[in-house]
Design a protein around this motif. Structure first.
Motif, PDB file in Angstrom:
ATOM      1  N   THR A 100       3.166   7.651  -8.562  1.00  0.00           N
ATOM      2  CA  THR A 100       3.987   7.846  -8.428  1.00  0.00           C
ATOM      3  C   THR A 100       3.819   9.314  -9.352  1.00  0.00           C
ATOM      4  OG1 THR A 100       6.518   7.899  -9.335  1.00  0.00           O
ATOM      5  CG2 THR A 100       4.720   6.800 -10.349  1.00  0.00           C
ATOM      6  N   ARG A 101       5.039   9.979  -9.365  1.00  0.00           N
ATOM      7  CA  ARG A 101       5.134  11.338 -10.329  1.00  0.00           C
ATOM      8  C   ARG A 101       6.245  11.291 -10.946  1.00  0.00           C
ATOM      9  NH1 ARG A 101       9.783  13.660  -8.575  1.00  0.00           N
ATOM     10  NH2 ARG A 101      10.791  13.118  -6.868  1.00  0.00           N
ATOM     11  N   VAL A 102       5.994  11.768 -12.436  1.00  0.00           N
ATOM     12  CA  VAL A 102       6.392  11.981 -13.347  1.00  0.00           C
ATOM     13  C   VAL A 102       6.918  13.381 -14.140  1.00  0.00           C
ATOM     14  CG1 VAL A 102       6.387  11.249 -16.285  1.00  0.00           C
ATOM     15  CG2 VAL A 102       5.921   9.352 -14.683  1.00  0.00           C
ATOM     16  N   GLY A 103       8.282  13.838 -13.085  1.00  0.00           N
ATOM     17  CA  GLY A 103       8.228  14.997 -12.987  1.00  0.00           C
ATOM     18  C   GLY A 103       7.583  15.396 -12.380  1.00  0.00           C
ATOM     19  N   ARG A 104       6.212  16.387 -12.167  1.00  0.00           N
ATOM     20  CA  ARG A 104       5.723  17.090 -11.018  1.00  0.00           C
ATOM     21  C   ARG A 104       4.968  17.009 -11.220  1.00  0.00           C
ATOM     22  NH1 ARG A 104       7.740  23.911 -10.679  1.00  0.00           N
ATOM     23  NH2 ARG A 104       9.677  23.173  -9.985  1.00  0.00           N
ATOM     24  N   ARG A 105       4.526  15.695 -12.522  1.00  0.00           N
ATOM     25  CA  ARG A 105       2.906  15.670 -12.312  1.00  0.00           C
ATOM     26  C   ARG A 105       2.300  13.588 -11.984  1.00  0.00           C
ATOM     27  NH1 ARG A 105       0.668  12.634 -17.533  1.00  0.00           N
ATOM     28  NH2 ARG A 105      -1.692  13.082 -17.206  1.00  0.00           N
ATOM     29  N   PRO A 106       1.636  14.246 -10.788  1.00  0.00           N
ATOM     30  CA  PRO A 106       1.000  13.001 -10.408  1.00  0.00           C
ATOM     31  C   PRO A 106       0.581  11.810 -11.597  1.00  0.00           C
ATOM     32  CG  PRO A 106       0.032  15.202  -9.177  1.00  0.00           C
ATOM     33  CD  PRO A 106       1.049  14.859 -10.287  1.00  0.00           C
ATOM     34  N   VAL A 107       0.523  10.727 -11.615  1.00  0.00           N
ATOM     35  CA  VAL A 107       0.486   9.766 -12.047  1.00  0.00           C
ATOM     36  C   VAL A 107      -0.155   8.823 -11.387  1.00  0.00           C
ATOM     37  CG1 VAL A 107       1.072   7.803 -14.404  1.00  0.00           C
ATOM     38  CG2 VAL A 107       1.730  10.757 -14.370  1.00  0.00           C
ATOM     39  N   ALA A 108      -1.420   7.769 -12.498  1.00  0.00           N
ATOM     40  CA  ALA A 108      -1.963   6.660 -11.128  1.00  0.00           C
ATOM     41  C   ALA A 108      -1.894   5.690 -12.429  1.00  0.00           C
ATOM     42  CB  ALA A 108      -3.244   6.814 -11.005  1.00  0.00           C
ATOM     43  N   PHE A 109      -0.879   4.569 -12.333  1.00  0.00           N
ATOM     44  CA  PHE A 109      -1.429   3.271 -13.014  1.00  0.00           C
ATOM     45  C   PHE A 109      -2.037   1.923 -12.472  1.00  0.00           C
ATOM     46  CE2 PHE A 109       2.757   4.836 -12.927  1.00  0.00           C
ATOM     47  CZ  PHE A 109       2.364   5.098 -15.140  1.00  0.00           C
ATOM     48  N   LEU A 110      -3.214   1.476 -13.252  1.00  0.00           N
ATOM     49  CA  LEU A 110      -4.218   0.792 -13.008  1.00  0.00           C
ATOM     50  C   LEU A 110      -3.057  -0.184 -12.997  1.00  0.00           C
ATOM     51  CD1 LEU A 110      -6.545  -0.253 -11.010  1.00  0.00           C
ATOM     52  CD2 LEU A 110      -8.051  -0.974 -13.331  1.00  0.00           C
ATOM     53  N   CYS A 111      -3.306  -1.818 -12.426  1.00  0.00           N
ATOM     54  CA  CYS A 111      -2.230  -2.882 -12.634  1.00  0.00           C
ATOM     55  C   CYS A 111      -2.941  -3.968 -12.081  1.00  0.00           C
ATOM     56  CB  CYS A 111      -0.749  -2.502 -12.388  1.00  0.00           C
ATOM     57  SG  CYS A 111       0.235  -1.355 -12.939  1.00  0.00           S
ATOM     58  N   ARG A 112      -2.805  -5.187 -13.022  1.00  0.00           N
ATOM     59  CA  ARG A 112      -2.574  -6.481 -12.521  1.00  0.00           C
ATOM     60  C   ARG A 112      -1.045  -7.470 -12.049  1.00  0.00           C
ATOM     61  NH1 ARG A 112      -5.336  -8.400 -16.283  1.00  0.00           N
ATOM     62  NH2 ARG A 112      -3.832  -9.574 -17.261  1.00  0.00           N
ATOM     63  N   ALA A 113      -1.230  -7.881 -10.652  1.00  0.00           N
ATOM     64  CA  ALA A 113       0.246  -8.276 -10.147  1.00  0.00           C
ATOM     65  C   ALA A 113       0.035  -9.288 -10.625  1.00  0.00           C
ATOM     66  CB  ALA A 113       0.524  -8.143  -9.182  1.00  0.00           C
ATOM     67  N   GLU A 114       1.662  -9.777 -11.300  1.00  0.00           N
ATOM     68  CA  GLU A 114       1.923 -11.498 -11.716  1.00  0.00           C
ATOM     69  C   GLU A 114       3.043 -11.479 -10.843  1.00  0.00           C
ATOM     70  OE1 GLU A 114       1.129 -11.308 -16.261  1.00  0.00           O
ATOM     71  OE2 GLU A 114      -0.830 -10.065 -16.016  1.00  0.00           O
ATOM     72  N   ARG A 115       3.236 -12.540 -11.491  1.00  0.00           N
ATOM     73  CA  ARG A 115       4.673 -13.307 -10.607  1.00  0.00           C
ATOM     74  C   ARG A 115       5.142 -14.118 -11.975  1.00  0.00           C
ATOM     75  NH1 ARG A 115       8.322 -12.974  -7.065  1.00  0.00           N
ATOM     76  NH2 ARG A 115       7.099 -13.317  -5.327  1.00  0.00           N
ATOM     77  N   THR A 116       5.927 -13.483 -12.288  1.00  0.00           N
ATOM     78  CA  THR A 116       6.809 -14.170 -13.254  1.00  0.00           C
ATOM     79  C   THR A 116       8.022 -15.433 -13.375  1.00  0.00           C
ATOM     80  OG1 THR A 116       9.117 -12.687 -13.336  1.00  0.00           O
ATOM     81  CG2 THR A 116       7.070 -11.658 -14.430  1.00  0.00           C
TER      82      THR A 116
ATOM     83  N   VAL B 169     -13.383  -3.014  -9.901  1.00  0.00           N
ATOM     84  CA  VAL B 169     -12.619  -3.586  -9.327  1.00  0.00           C
ATOM     85  C   VAL B 169     -13.213  -2.818  -7.047  1.00  0.00           C
ATOM     86  CG1 VAL B 169      -9.675  -3.018  -7.665  1.00  0.00           C
ATOM     87  CG2 VAL B 169     -10.314  -2.973 -10.133  1.00  0.00           C
ATOM     88  N   GLY B 170     -12.845  -4.458  -6.865  1.00  0.00           N
ATOM     89  CA  GLY B 170     -13.592  -4.075  -5.301  1.00  0.00           C
ATOM     90  C   GLY B 170     -12.308  -4.255  -3.988  1.00  0.00           C
ATOM     91  N   ARG B 171     -11.570  -4.719  -4.765  1.00  0.00           N
ATOM     92  CA  ARG B 171     -10.432  -5.230  -3.719  1.00  0.00           C
ATOM     93  C   ARG B 171      -9.049  -4.754  -4.718  1.00  0.00           C
ATOM     94  NH1 ARG B 171     -13.126  -9.242  -4.718  1.00  0.00           N
ATOM     95  NH2 ARG B 171     -11.321 -10.666  -5.969  1.00  0.00           N
ATOM     96  N   VAL B 172      -8.519  -4.103  -3.380  1.00  0.00           N
ATOM     97  CA  VAL B 172      -6.969  -2.921  -4.196  1.00  0.00           C
ATOM     98  C   VAL B 172      -6.104  -2.732  -3.342  1.00  0.00           C
ATOM     99  CG1 VAL B 172      -7.832  -0.912  -3.453  1.00  0.00           C
ATOM    100  CG2 VAL B 172      -6.204  -0.559  -5.484  1.00  0.00           C
ATOM    101  N   GLU B 173      -5.171  -2.978  -4.146  1.00  0.00           N
ATOM    102  CA  GLU B 173      -3.477  -3.346  -3.367  1.00  0.00           C
ATOM    103  C   GLU B 173      -2.762  -1.943  -4.184  1.00  0.00           C
ATOM    104  OE1 GLU B 173       0.572  -5.409  -3.745  1.00  0.00           O
ATOM    105  OE2 GLU B 173      -0.356  -5.460  -5.034  1.00  0.00           O
ATOM    106  N   ILE B 174      -2.671  -0.772  -3.100  1.00  0.00           N
ATOM    107  CA  ILE B 174      -1.618   0.689  -2.941  1.00  0.00           C
ATOM    108  C   ILE B 174      -0.860   0.585  -2.883  1.00  0.00           C
ATOM    109  CG2 ILE B 174      -2.137   3.168  -3.283  1.00  0.00           C
ATOM    110  CD1 ILE B 174      -5.211   2.676  -2.463  1.00  0.00           C
ATOM    111  N   LEU B 175       0.399   1.093  -3.874  1.00  0.00           N
ATOM    112  CA  LEU B 175       1.838   1.374  -3.810  1.00  0.00           C
ATOM    113  C   LEU B 175       2.483   2.480  -4.400  1.00  0.00           C
ATOM    114  CD1 LEU B 175       1.532  -1.919  -5.704  1.00  0.00           C
ATOM    115  CD2 LEU B 175       3.954  -1.603  -5.393  1.00  0.00           C
ATOM    116  N   VAL B 176       2.751   2.877  -3.470  1.00  0.00           N
ATOM    117  CA  VAL B 176       3.610   4.816  -3.579  1.00  0.00           C
ATOM    118  C   VAL B 176       5.296   4.826  -3.655  1.00  0.00           C
ATOM    119  CG1 VAL B 176       2.630   6.710  -2.671  1.00  0.00           C
ATOM    120  CG2 VAL B 176       1.330   5.492  -2.283  1.00  0.00           C
TER     121      VAL B 176
END
Length: 392
Positions: free
Chosen positions: A374-390, A340-347
């Protein structure tokens, strides 16, 4: 704040000579580099007395084109244009008042009044500003509607029945935005007190604190093209639920979710998709209701992200490619592994600046992806995703 129009300016702009001057100046460049030549041309065409009003009107008409239907035919002041409701939002509100008798007590240049006149049974518009009222009279005629107009203070009622619609100004005398309802013009509490027992609809900024408007029966958050545009406060028989989110799409379609719908969703492990609900849904506190409608669940009960195995129709959703505990090092490794070279980051739920993080990550791959932090409980979590328009 822009040029200060006078009634003489409005009279000229409404005249055949003014219309000719506006048409002749409509294609001037009006850039910083062309300013001297533009002013000279306007003075030659409209005369020194009217050149400034003509140039300001041409500029405002261009600015209004992305916001209001009929923009290139109307008259504006800079402040009135800034506060004017975008046409799709005004049309939505007017549709909710279809067939009703309505009095717009802060009609300004008439942007809301045009929509109301096309939908409501009978319409009256009033404003204390004589210049804006004169502009409204011209704009309404240009739009092909003819509601009654009267000059009046919104705090001194001149109608006895019907729904009162208001859009208090939210800037002080210096043009600075104010968030305190007591500083609105007219002040919000005084406006409410002026119409006891009347159905009332008040447009406000989307960040208004519900605790300062205890008289509200329904709070509606409205977004347009993915941006939350306003909070609309409904009192009386015009209110049908306590909270509502209305999402207006670029294609002219719309959908609504309310607190009258079920909100029984659980919290669980990530599904195949991450869904970031529209801002109107989040601000209206209807994330769970929206999730229940579409068979989604929450990652964490305090975070607005939803997840599921199928996203709602017609939204931009995030197909999960990989996820795990978040640290900058682990995220950098993941981006490298997926090229990945181009990345969108949502927080959400973490104290992370997306732009600063992107600079530190320095991604260098050939592909692109979205990262949801984001976080799940107290744990920081990262999701790598592909954005798609449904579809839908």
């Amino acid at each position: 704040m822009g040029y200060r129009f006078t009634l003489a300016d409005v009279a000229f702009l409404r005249s055949p000579a003014g219309a000719g001057a506006l048409a002749a100046c409509a294609d001037l460049p009006l850039t910083g580099a062309s300013r001297i030549a533009d002013v000279a041309a306007a003075r030659r065409i409209a005369g020194a007395e009217h050149a400034a009003a003509v140039l300001e009107t041409v500029l405002l008409r261009r600015a209004a084109a992305v916001k209001l239907d009929g923009a290139r035919e109307w008259l504006y002041t800079a402040d009135a244009l800034q506060q004017a409701t975008p046409t799709p939002v005004a049309a939505h509100r007017a549709q909710r008042l279809a067939g009703r008798v309505v009095h717009d007590v802060t009609c300004s240049i008439g942007a809301d009044l045009v929509a109301l006149a096309r939908t409501c049974g009978r319409c009256l518009g009033s404003d204390l500003d004589a210049v804006r009222l004169a502009m409204a009279r011209y704009n309404l005629a240009a739009a092909g509607v003819a509601p009654a107009l009267v000059r009046a203070d919104a705090l001194r009622p001149v109608s006895r029945d019907g729904v009162v619609v208001a859009d208090p100004a939210r800037r002080d005398a210096a043009g600075r935005r104010t968030w305190r309802p007591a500083d609105f013009a007219p002040p919000l509490d005084a406006l409410v007190a002026a119409y006891p027992g009347r159905d009332l609809v008040v447009k406000c900024a989307p960040g208004i604190d519900p605790s300062v408007v205890p008289w509200v029966d329904e709070l509606e958050l409205v977004s347009l093209d993915g941006q939350v545009r306003e909070a609309c406060l409904w009192r009386g028989s015009v209110a049908t639920v306590s909270r509502r989110a209305t999402v207006l799409r670029p294609d002219g379609t719309a959908w609504t979710v309310t607190d009258a719908e079920p909100d029984d969703i659980g919290v669980g492990e990530p599904g195949e998709w991450i869904v970031d609900p529209d801002g109107a849904v989040v601000r209206a506190g209807l994330v769970r209701h929206y999730g229940a409608r579409h068979g989604l669940w929450q990652l964490d009960e305090r975070i607005a992200y939803l997840t599921g195995d199928a996203p709602p129709p017609g939204v931009r959703a995030f197909r999960v490619l990989d996820f795990g505990g978040y640290s900058e090092k682990s995220l950098r490794d993941t981006l490298r592994r997926f090229d990945v070279g181009r990345v969108e980051i949502l927080v959400r739920g973490l104290d992370v600046d997306p732009n600063a993080l992107r600079r530190r990550l320095k991604p260098r791959g050939a592909g692109e992806a979205s990262v949801v932090l984001t976080r799940v409980g107290r744990r920081p979590v990262a999701f790598l995703c592909r954005a798609e328009r449904t579809p839908g």
